[in-house]
Design an enzyme around this catalytic site. Structure first.
Site, PDB file in Angstrom:
ATOM      1  N   CYS A 155       0.845  -1.196   0.000  1.00 37.16           N
ATOM      2  CA  CYS A 155       0.000   0.000   0.000  1.00 37.16           C
ATOM      3  C   CYS A 155       0.883   1.250   0.000  1.00 37.16           C
ATOM      4  O   CYS A 155       1.432   1.638   1.041  1.00 37.16           O
ATOM      5  CB  CYS A 155      -0.920  -0.002   1.215  1.00 37.16           C
ATOM      6  SG  CYS A 155      -1.992   1.459   1.272  1.00 37.16           S
ATOM      7  N   CYS A 158      -0.148   4.120   2.485  1.00 36.46           N
ATOM      8  CA  CYS A 158       0.162   3.795   3.880  1.00 36.46           C
ATOM      9  C   CYS A 158       1.670   3.803   4.129  1.00 36.46           C
ATOM     10  O   CYS A 158       2.121   4.257   5.181  1.00 36.46           O
ATOM     11  CB  CYS A 158      -0.426   2.438   4.258  1.00 36.46           C
ATOM     12  SG  CYS A 158      -2.237   2.427   4.321  1.00 36.46           S
TER      13      CYS A 158
END
Length: 193
Positions: A155, A158
């Site tokens: 991700c 993130c």
């Protein structure tokens, strides 16, 4: 037989009692693969990072094993964690961090993929994340663990967010680099073991 020594050495480093076997170990042992020695050295080297304490390294390793749902390595690394001073609360929190990052990584990866859709970008997640506020393992390690898991789960949003937060909590790039390197090696260990 040399390959048995390589398998035994890898299992010892991982903390897995013998006899133990897996399809990956069997395949590599069958051809006397040098990769078994490489993997043993990689695990030893990354666990022995100069920028992470042993407890931190083992908690990070545990988080990857939990993320990969590898019950044999979870048990082994929980034992390593305890032997290096981790509390039951820190171990439980590691499991919780993995669960939280599983949700966040999916949600924020979706938002990233759909960057051109205004509604998705402006609408709040609406997810409870109180565990992040005052973790037993400390905010700095919790954020480092979140970063490592986000890297494993792919991700980008993130990873960027947690890398920024980790630096705000005083970590430098060598510490971050070692945590990510450790996570990548433990992920590879999960594949073989």
């Amino acid at each position: 037989m040399e390959i048995n020594e390589s398998v035994a050495g890898l299992l010892e480093v991982a903390g897995i009692e013998q006899p133990y076997t897996s399809q990956g170990l069997n395949a590599l042992a069958l051809v006397n693969s040098k990769y078994l020695r490489d993997l043993k050295l990689n695990v030893s080297t990354t666990i022995g990072s100069l920028h992470l304490t042993k407890k931190e390294a083992y908690l990070l390793a545990l988080s990857v094993c939990v993320n990969e749902k590898h019950s044999v390595l979870i048990a082994a690394f929980e034992s390593h964690c305890r032997a290096n001073g981790a509390t039951d609360e820190e171990i439980a929190e590691t499991h919780a961090c993995v669960s939280l990052m599983s949700a966040n990584n999916i949600f924020y990866r979706f938002k990233h993929f759909m960057h051109s859709t205004e509604y998705y970008q402006k609408h709040p997640a609406g997810l409870r994340m109180s565990i992040m506020m005052n973790p037993a393992m400390g905010k700095a390690l919790f954020e480092l663990m979140s970063l490592a898991l986000s890297a494993v789960n792919g991700c980008e949003q993130c990873v960027r967010s947690h890398e920024h937060s980790v630096k705000q909590h005083g970590a430098d790039e060598p510490r971050i680099f070692d945590a990510i390197r450790l996570a990548s090696v433990i992920k590879s260990l999960c594949v073989v073991i």
